[in-house]
Design an enzyme around this catalytic site. Structure first.
Site, PDB file in Angstrom:
ATOM      1  CG  ASP A   1     120.261  18.255 -35.954  1.00  0.00           C
ATOM      2  OD1 ASP A   1     119.616  17.601 -36.823  1.00  0.00           O
ATOM      3  OD2 ASP A   1     120.300  17.611 -34.820  1.00  0.00           O
TER       4      ASP A   1
ATOM      5  CD  GLU B   1     112.680  16.067 -36.374  1.00  0.00           C
ATOM      6  OE1 GLU B   1     112.009  15.881 -35.408  1.00  0.00           O
ATOM      7  OE2 GLU B   1     113.299  15.284 -36.986  1.00  0.00           O
TER       8      GLU B   1
HETATM    9  O1  FUB Z   1     119.537  15.624 -33.671  1.00  0.00           O
HETATM   10  C1  FUB Z   1     118.240  15.258 -32.710  1.00  0.00           C
HETATM   11  C2  FUB Z   1     117.117  15.628 -33.527  1.00  0.00           C
HETATM   12  O2  FUB Z   1     116.935  14.844 -34.751  1.00  0.00           O
HETATM   13  C3  FUB Z   1     116.750  16.991 -34.257  1.00  0.00           C
HETATM   14  O3  FUB Z   1     116.436  17.959 -33.090  1.00  0.00           O
HETATM   15  C4  FUB Z   1     116.003  16.575 -35.184  1.00  0.00           C
HETATM   16  O4  FUB Z   1     115.767  17.744 -36.123  1.00  0.00           O
HETATM   17  C5  FUB Z   1     116.530  15.345 -35.896  1.00  0.00           C
HETATM   18  O5  FUB Z   1     117.515  15.666 -36.674  1.00  0.00           O
END
Ligand code: FUB
Length: 441
Positions: free
Chosen positions: A27, A197
């Site tokens: 991320d 997301e």
């Molecule tokens: O790394 C945890 C979660 O997985 C993140 O918040 C999302 O964007 C995905 O990458």
């Protein structure tokens, strides 16, 4: 301790992908700050893998040339969050923003045991980009079911905007001057297609770009939309990153020394979707401002500008300066220097006593030089009793090829009484020495 006799500098001439291999990182949110360095604010997948619930701390990485990255150390852990979920963990995709002399670190974290319905957007602040962050609480009114992945964009007029979301919904709003509250509330972003997301916003030639991960099952891609306003409405523009082979995809876009880059993660190093690694590739625009599909490379990116000079404060410790135990031994290498061998036993370890933390102590990069024929050996790093988790030691192509360099930034006590221990048990790895480079705190 001896003078430098081992190639401890570890400098690279191309970044390679993944670019950060010592620990698992995901991320990435990249920013170029006023000191001219590029910073990656990443989440940290904790090894061994047990799902994203174990992610309990953030590290920051910085670079002067996009190729050689410095671990700036851990900046915040779930134990530092007084309002957070009692069980800890779940420190997911963060971001950082700079306004009026302060760096604001934003991160999603649940406030209750029922994690997916209790998300909040936490804030920590510091006068510096990579250390000294203190908890500021969370942003009132934000969060709730699946609402994660904050990203903050500060416009040329110094107005700041918060974007976040998950589960198909992306919301945004303007941050107030305090960077801790939303002016006039949040609104849902219109015009995005298949939003999942990982929202990210940047601006180029007066055009705002909102990038995000889509819903392609177990193989999210990155899509984007553009607008002439920071809060939309948005015009959907397409896919610009194909699946990386990992079940999650999360990226950020930044310009550094005239070149645009995409920062993202894959699972190339571990083969596991919850042990991810940050990658960087070049990103290009067409004449009309649309983004070309990003080519995912193994080589990564070329240096932007001069390679950094070696840290003048770096001290080198040879294998013979350590004591080896529980099956590990110190022996002579073919070249006649000492190496620590036998580090593949369950508790096999080497201990460097009397490591110098300088007058004030503080952050220091601890790195070992190693050789291993294993595809991915691992060592556990302990400093003065604190467990810094497993450190990856990817293959060097042979047990006598001492070209590997791996480590992490740790906290040292003032004076020369620090104890650094490397424990084996995850594949045969031989160590020819250790360097410790204080970051001058
Ligand atoms: O790394 C945890 C979660 O997985 C993140 O918040 C999302 O964007 C995905 O990458």
């Amino acid at each position: 301790m001896r003078n430098q006799s081992i190639p401890a500098d570890c400098r690279k001439t191309t970044s390679m992908n993944p670019v950060i291999t010592s620990i698992y990182t995901a991320d990435p949110s990249a920013h170029v700050w006023e000191d001219g360095r590029v910073y990656i604010y990443a989440s940290h997948d904790v090894d061994p893998a047990r799902g994203c619930d174990l992610m309990d701390r953030y590290h920051v990485f910085s670079s002067a040339d996009m190729v050689n990255w410095r671990d700036e150390g851990e900046i915040l852990g779930s134990a530092d969050v007084p309002w957070g979920r009692p069980e800890g963990g779940f420190m997911w995709a963060p971001d950082c923003a700079y306004k009026n002399g302060t760096y604001y670190f934003y991160y999603p974290h649940p406030s209750g045991s029922d994690w997916n319905s209790t998300w909040k957007i936490g804030v920590a602040a510091s006068p510096e980009p990579s250390r000294g962050f203190t908890d500021q609480g969370y942003i009132p009114g934000l969060g709730g079911f699946a609402m994660i992945d904050p990203a903050v964009f500060v416009d040329e007029d110094n107005r700041a905007y918060m974007y976040y979301g998950g589960g198909g919904k992306c919301e945004a709003g303007e941050l107030d001057e305090d960077m801790m509250s939303i002016k006039g509330g949040m609104r849902e972003m219109e015009g995005l297609e298949d939003f999942h997301e990982a929202a990210w916003v940047f601006k180029r030639n007066g055009v705002y770009y909102l990038t995000y991960a889509d819903n392609l099952e177990n193989n999210n891609r990155m899509r984007y939309a553009t607008s002439d306003q920071p809060l939309g409405p948005w015009m959907y523009r397409g896919i610009f990153l194909e699946p990386t082979g990992c079940s999650t995809t999360h990226g950020s876009v930044a310009e550094f020394k005239g070149q645009w880059y995409l920062f993202y993660h894959n699972q190339e190093l571990s083969g596991e979707g919850t042990l991810r690694s940050v990658c960087i590739d070049e990103l290009y625009f067409n004449e009309d401002g649309t983004i070309r599909r990003v080519v995912q490379t193994r080589e990564g990116v070329k240096p932007a500008g001069e390679a950094p000079l070696p840290n003048p404060l770096m001290k080198s410790y040879e294998a013979g300066d350590s004591t080896a135990g529980s099956g590990a031994v110190i022996e002579a290498s073919d070249e006649g220097r000492s190496v620590i061998a036998g580090l593949d036993g369950a508790d096999a370890c080497c201990r460097f006593h009397n490591v110098d933390g300088g007058v004030n102590g503080g952050r220091a990069e601890a790195r070992i030089l190693y050789a291993t024929a294993e595809p991915l050996a691992k060592l556990r790093l302990m400093v003065n009793g604190k467990d810094y988790s497993l450190i990856n030691a990817p293959s060097t192509g042979g047990s006598t090829a001492f070209t590997g360099c791996t480590g992490l930034t740790v906290q040292l006590e003032p004076g020369s009484g620090n104890l650094i221990t490397w424990t084996g048990g995850k594949g045969d790895v031989r160590i020819s020495g250790m360097t410790v480079s204080p970051l001058g705190d």
